[in-house]
Design a protein around this motif. Structure first.
Motif, PDB file in Angstrom:
ATOM      1  N   ASP A 128      14.325  88.468 112.866  1.00  0.00           N
ATOM      2  CA  ASP A 128      14.244  89.169 113.503  1.00  0.00           C
ATOM      3  C   ASP A 128      14.959  89.632 114.929  1.00  0.00           C
ATOM      4  OD1 ASP A 128      11.812  89.262 112.033  1.00  0.00           O
ATOM      5  OD2 ASP A 128      10.709  87.864 113.032  1.00  0.00           O
ATOM      6  N   ARG A 129      16.680  89.328 114.977  1.00  0.00           N
ATOM      7  CA  ARG A 129      17.427  89.770 115.535  1.00  0.00           C
ATOM      8  C   ARG A 129      17.442  91.432 115.266  1.00  0.00           C
ATOM      9  NH1 ARG A 129      19.722  85.433 117.712  1.00  0.00           N
ATOM     10  NH2 ARG A 129      21.293  87.039 118.533  1.00  0.00           N
ATOM     11  N   GLN A 130      18.351  92.293 115.820  1.00  0.00           N
ATOM     12  CA  GLN A 130      18.670  93.246 115.860  1.00  0.00           C
ATOM     13  C   GLN A 130      20.451  93.646 114.749  1.00  0.00           C
ATOM     14  OE1 GLN A 130      18.975  96.325 119.030  1.00  0.00           O
ATOM     15  NE2 GLN A 130      16.592  96.882 118.642  1.00  0.00           N
ATOM     16  N   VAL A 131      20.836  93.998 114.075  1.00  0.00           N
ATOM     17  CA  VAL A 131      21.810  93.277 113.289  1.00  0.00           C
ATOM     18  C   VAL A 131      22.516  93.585 115.146  1.00  0.00           C
ATOM     19  CG1 VAL A 131      23.634  94.211 112.023  1.00  0.00           C
ATOM     20  CG2 VAL A 131      20.991  93.718 111.028  1.00  0.00           C
ATOM     21  N   GLU A 132      22.550  94.831 115.767  1.00  0.00           N
ATOM     22  CA  GLU A 132      23.757  94.936 116.635  1.00  0.00           C
ATOM     23  C   GLU A 132      23.892  93.600 117.521  1.00  0.00           C
ATOM     24  OE1 GLU A 132      23.304  98.308 118.211  1.00  0.00           O
ATOM     25  OE2 GLU A 132      21.462  97.556 119.581  1.00  0.00           O
ATOM     26  N   GLU A 133      23.038  92.981 117.626  1.00  0.00           N
ATOM     27  CA  GLU A 133      23.360  91.243 117.998  1.00  0.00           C
ATOM     28  C   GLU A 133      23.806  90.591 117.246  1.00  0.00           C
ATOM     29  OE1 GLU A 133      19.507  90.422 119.806  1.00  0.00           O
ATOM     30  OE2 GLU A 133      18.489  92.309 120.240  1.00  0.00           O
ATOM     31  N   LEU A 134      24.348  91.231 116.550  1.00  0.00           N
ATOM     32  CA  LEU A 134      25.002  89.963 115.959  1.00  0.00           C
ATOM     33  C   LEU A 134      26.447  89.540 115.661  1.00  0.00           C
ATOM     34  CD1 LEU A 134      22.766  89.790 112.431  1.00  0.00           C
ATOM     35  CD2 LEU A 134      21.786  88.408 114.876  1.00  0.00           C
ATOM     36  N   SER A 135      26.776  88.759 115.487  1.00  0.00           N
ATOM     37  CA  SER A 135      27.942  88.518 115.270  1.00  0.00           C
ATOM     38  C   SER A 135      28.580  88.824 114.058  1.00  0.00           C
ATOM     39  CB  SER A 135      28.617  86.308 115.345  1.00  0.00           C
ATOM     40  OG  SER A 135      28.069  86.071 113.595  1.00  0.00           O
ATOM     41  N   GLY A 136      30.439  88.678 113.588  1.00  0.00           N
ATOM     42  CA  GLY A 136      30.473  89.572 112.590  1.00  0.00           C
ATOM     43  C   GLY A 136      30.123  88.603 111.594  1.00  0.00           C
ATOM     44  N   GLY A 137      30.421  87.511 111.694  1.00  0.00           N
ATOM     45  CA  GLY A 137      29.876  86.345 110.058  1.00  0.00           C
ATOM     46  C   GLY A 137      28.164  86.511 109.627  1.00  0.00           C
ATOM     47  N   GLN A 138      27.090  86.866 111.132  1.00  0.00           N
ATOM     48  CA  GLN A 138      26.143  86.858 110.186  1.00  0.00           C
ATOM     49  C   GLN A 138      26.389  87.866 109.864  1.00  0.00           C
ATOM     50  OE1 GLN A 138      24.826  86.456 114.467  1.00  0.00           O
ATOM     51  NE2 GLN A 138      24.251  84.061 114.238  1.00  0.00           N
ATOM     52  N   MET A 139      26.767  88.978 110.660  1.00  0.00           N
ATOM     53  CA  MET A 139      26.175  90.463 109.493  1.00  0.00           C
ATOM     54  C   MET A 139      26.494  90.546 108.015  1.00  0.00           C
ATOM     55  SD  MET A 139      27.349  93.747 112.153  1.00  0.00           S
ATOM     56  CE  MET A 139      27.255  93.017 114.379  1.00  0.00           C
ATOM     57  N   GLN A 140      27.474  89.543 108.173  1.00  0.00           N
ATOM     58  CA  GLN A 140      28.855  89.378 106.440  1.00  0.00           C
ATOM     59  C   GLN A 140      27.180  88.537 106.412  1.00  0.00           C
ATOM     60  OE1 GLN A 140      32.570  87.870 106.481  1.00  0.00           O
ATOM     61  NE2 GLN A 140      32.830  89.198 105.121  1.00  0.00           N
ATOM     62  N   ARG A 141      26.274  87.512 106.417  1.00  0.00           N
ATOM     63  CA  ARG A 141      25.949  87.107 105.197  1.00  0.00           C
ATOM     64  C   ARG A 141      24.128  88.241 105.694  1.00  0.00           C
ATOM     65  NH1 ARG A 141      24.700  81.968 108.289  1.00  0.00           N
ATOM     66  NH2 ARG A 141      26.366  82.459 109.832  1.00  0.00           N
ATOM     67  N   VAL A 142      24.200  89.215 106.168  1.00  0.00           N
ATOM     68  CA  VAL A 142      22.910  89.446 106.013  1.00  0.00           C
ATOM     69  C   VAL A 142      23.569  90.616 104.705  1.00  0.00           C
ATOM     70  CG1 VAL A 142      21.213  91.816 107.121  1.00  0.00           C
ATOM     71  CG2 VAL A 142      21.968  89.741 108.475  1.00  0.00           C
ATOM     72  N   ALA A 143      24.515  91.348 104.909  1.00  0.00           N
ATOM     73  CA  ALA A 143      25.278  92.541 104.172  1.00  0.00           C
ATOM     74  C   ALA A 143      25.354  91.037 102.390  1.00  0.00           C
ATOM     75  CB  ALA A 143      26.286  92.371 104.306  1.00  0.00           C
ATOM     76  N   LEU A 144      25.412  90.623 102.474  1.00  0.00           N
ATOM     77  CA  LEU A 144      24.907  89.633 101.884  1.00  0.00           C
ATOM     78  C   LEU A 144      23.994  89.426 101.069  1.00  0.00           C
ATOM     79  CD1 LEU A 144      27.559  86.879 102.398  1.00  0.00           C
ATOM     80  CD2 LEU A 144      27.983  88.337  99.630  1.00  0.00           C
ATOM     81  N   ALA A 145      22.936  88.855 101.711  1.00  0.00           N
ATOM     82  CA  ALA A 145      21.631  88.612 101.597  1.00  0.00           C
ATOM     83  C   ALA A 145      21.210  90.346 101.023  1.00  0.00           C
ATOM     84  CB  ALA A 145      20.757  88.347 102.449  1.00  0.00           C
TER      85      ALA A 145
END
Ligand SMILES: Nc1ncnc2c1ncn2[C@@H]1O[C@H](COP(=O)(O)OP(=O)(O)O)[C@@H](O)[C@H]1O
Ligand SMILES: [Mg+2]
Length: 265
Positions: A128-145
């Motif tokens: 439920d976190r906005q993507v813009e608050e995430l780290s690069g590695g976390q964003m990368q895993r969202v993109a993978l998901a």
């Protein structure tokens, strides 16, 4: 499941960016596409997935061209983009859910599947976190998901581990393997010898052309065998991320392992 056939692909924007690309990307296998920055990896993935129209030649999947005339990929194709392509103000879960809804999944079901996909990458707590608050590695895993949740026949991942530590890299490689095991064509563009080693097949690009990687690519402990019939030809593509790409690599990368040695070595 079908293979992807790449035949005689050339791509030019003012100059040739890819030339003489002939490849078979096999269903049920993980295929690594290596090469230094600017060698054409992203461009080739974009052509394979139908985002770019080749200047000559074609990529086909299941007997039909992946290029559909619009730059919209076929529904069987999913990308994990080098630049992630996430919507910053949406939550991690929404970013994943959108991809499922775009494929006709009912919104409530899409939400559940999105959470399950985030769980695969150990980031359910960030749903439920906005993507813009995430780290690069976390964003990368969202993109993978998002890329892996749709059960695509062709999964194209562009440097999907560039921001990840070793543990998360292993996690991602395991998930990509699961996609191959269910029969998908999985292609991973990468700088990382460890990722190449985890793949079943390997094609190396240099300056838009396929090069022999069996000797030139100095991969320690490689278990890759030469592919005698694999297309070793020139290639050329580009996409929208070269400018952004450096920001994805936290540490400068040594591409020398992927370069051909000077003649005579
Ligand atoms: N839209 C574009 N127009 C012109 N040249 C491009 C474009 N996109 C990429 N390129 C060029 O194409 C080459 C290959 O780029 P790219 O496919 O992004 O390489 P890689 O992913 O291996 O780093 C580079 O020289 C890059 O500068
Ligand atoms: Mg790239």
């Amino acid at each position: 499941m079908s293979d992807v056939q790449v035949r005689g692909v050339r791509y030019e924007v003012d100059r040739p960016l890819l030339a003489d690309i002939d490849l078979v990307l096999r269903a049920g296998e993980m295929t690594a596409l290596s090469g230094p920055s600017g060698s054409g990896k992203t461009t080739l993935l974009s052509i394979v997935g139908g985002l770019l129209e080749p200047t000559a030649g074609e990529a086909t999947y299941d007997g039909a061209p992946t290029w559909r005339g619009t730059g919209d990929p076929r529904p069987e194709v999913a990308f994990v983009l080098q630049v992630y392509g996430l919507v910053p103000i949406l939550s991690a879960r929404e970013n994943v859910s959108v991809a499922l809804r775009a494929r006709g999944v009912d919104p409530v079901e899409a939400d559940e599947q999105a959470l399950a996909a985030l769980t695969r990458f150990h980031i359910a707590d960030l749903a439920d976190r906005q993507v813009e608050e995430l780290s690069g590695g976390q964003m990368q895993r969202v993109a993978l998901a998002r890329g892996l949740c749709v059960g695509a026949g062709v999964l194209l991942a562009d440097e999907p581990t560039s921001e990840l530590d070793e543990g998360n890299r292993a996690l991602v490689l395991g998930e990509l393997r699961r996609e191959a095991e269910r029969g998908a064509v999985v292609v991973v563009a990468t700088h990382d010898p460890a990722v190449v080693e985890a793949c079943d097949a390997h094609h190396a690009l240099d300056d838009g052309r396929l090069v022999d990687h069996t000797e030139p690519v100095h991969l320690a402990h490689t278990r890759f065998r030469p592919e005698p019939s694999a297309s070793e030809a020139p290639a050329t593509p580009p996409v929208a991320d070269p400018v952004v790409a450096p920001a994805q690599d936290p540490a400068p990368r040594d591409d020398s392992a992927f370069r051909r040695p000077p003649a005579g070595r």
